[in-house]
Design an enzyme around this catalytic site. Structure first.
Site, PDB file in Angstrom:
ATOM      1  N   CYS A   1       0.843  -1.196   0.000  1.00  0.00           N
ATOM      2  CA  CYS A   1       0.000   0.000   0.000  1.00  0.00           C
ATOM      3  C   CYS A   1       0.885   1.255   0.000  1.00  0.00           C
ATOM      4  CB  CYS A   1      -0.969  -0.043   1.183  1.00  0.00           C
ATOM      5  SG  CYS A   1      -2.408   1.034   0.976  1.00  0.00           S
TER       6      CYS A   1
ATOM      7  N   HIS B   1      -3.310  -5.861   1.036  1.00  0.00           N
ATOM      8  CA  HIS B   1      -2.639  -6.072   2.317  1.00  0.00           C
ATOM      9  C   HIS B   1      -2.566  -7.564   2.695  1.00  0.00           C
ATOM     10  CE1 HIS B   1      -2.392  -1.872   3.883  1.00  0.00           C
ATOM     11  NE2 HIS B   1      -3.405  -1.686   3.054  1.00  0.00           N
TER      12      HIS B   1
ATOM     13  N   GLU C   1      -0.716  -8.898   4.902  1.00  0.00           N
ATOM     14  CA  GLU C   1      -0.532  -9.029   6.355  1.00  0.00           C
ATOM     15  C   GLU C   1      -1.856  -9.024   7.107  1.00  0.00           C
ATOM     16  OE1 GLU C   1      -0.810  -4.584   5.817  1.00  0.00           O
ATOM     17  OE2 GLU C   1      -0.092  -6.305   4.655  1.00  0.00           O
TER      18      GLU C   1
END
Length: 226
Positions: free
Chosen positions: A90, A198, A200
Site C-alpha cells: 500500500c 494487504h 498481512e
C-alpha cells in the site's frame, strides 16, 4: 524460523506497521526489528525488509514522496541493490515507486473514492521468492484499503513488465482504475515486490481468510533454505 532477521520500517503516519510486524512474527517465529524512518542505517545481516501501509507524512506532496527521501531509504535502496528482499504494501508500494526501486506511479483512484474491502486477485507470477507458495493463475482474496492505488505506467513500461513476468498480482475486477488491473509488481531482479492489497491482514482465519499467509511463508522458507 531460527536465523531469520527482518525489519519493519516506520514512517510518521504509518498505521499498518504493527500489522506487518505481527504477520512476520507469527509466520517466522522471530520478532522483526522496528526501524524508524530517521535512522541512517539498517541492522546488519537482514534477510527481509518491509515497508508498511499508512499515510506517511500525511500523504503531503504525493503519497510516499516525502517518505522516499527519508534517511533510512538510502539504506533500503542499497540493501535492495545487494539482493535483500523488500516488500512494500500500500503506502509502502507508493514509497517504492517514488524512490525509484519500482517503475510507475500510484495515482488517485478512479472515481476519487477510498476503497476498503476484500478483493479477488489473480496470481500472475508464481515463481518469485514472494509468490512461490501460490499457483500461477490461482485466485486469492486479500483486503485493500487505499485512496491512491491506481497504478500507472506508460505503455512501453507496461509491456516490459508483462513481457518480463514482473506483474505479480492482477485484480480480477476493476478496483481502482489501475492500468491492466495491475495490483502488484516486481523489480527486474525479483527481490522487490510492491502491492496495494494487504497480505498481512489475511494470514489467519480470524482475519476472515488466510490467503496472504503463503506470501510470507514462501519468502521466509525460501530465504532460510538459501
Amino acid at each position: 524460523m531460527s536465523g531469520f532477521r527482518s525489519a519493519v520500517i516506520t514512517f510518521p503516519g504509518s498505521n499498518c506497521d504493527r500489522d506487518m510486524f505481527d504477520a512476520l512474527h507469527k509466520v517466522s517465529g522471530t520478532e522483526p526489528t522496528r526501524v524508524w524512518h530517521g535512522d541512517a542505517d539498517l541492522p546488519q545481516g537482514l534477510d527481509f525488509i518491509a515497508l508498511p501501509g499508512g499515510f506517511s507524512y500525511g500523504d503531503y506532496l504525493r503519497c510516499g514522496a516525502i517518505a522516499s527521501r527519508s534517511p533510512i531509504m538510502q539504506a533500503v535502496i542499497k540493501a535492495a541493490g545487494q539482493g535483500v528482499p523488500v516488500l512494500g504494501v500500500c503506502n509502502g508500494f507508493q514509497v517504492l515507486t517514488e524512490s525509484g526501486l519500482l517503475p510507475g506511479a500510484l495515482l488517485r483512484n478512479a472515481g476519487i473514492r477510498f476503497v476498503c474491502r476484500e478483493v479477488s486477485l489473480t496470481v500472475e507470477n508464481a515463481q518469485s521468492l514472494f509468490t512461490a507458495g501460490y499457483d500461477a493463475g490461482e485466485t486469492i482474496r486479500i483486503p485493500v484499503a487505499h485512496h491512491d492505488g491506481n497504478f500507472y505506467a506508460d505503455g512501453e513500461t507496461l509491456d516490459r513488465l508483462e513481457g518480463e513476468g514482473r506483474v505479480a498480482f492482477r485484480y480480477a475486477e476493476d478496483v481502482n482504475g489501475s492500468a491492466r488491473n495491475i495490483a502488484g509488481i516486481l523489480n527486474d531482479a525479483g527481490n522487490v515486490l510492491g502491492m496495494m492489497p494487504h497480505p498481512e491482514r489475511a494470514i489467519e482465519a480470524a482475519h476472515g481468510g488466510d490467503h496472504g499467509r503463503a506470501l510470507f511463508e514462501s519468502a521466509i522458507k525460501g530465504l532460510v533454505a538459501a
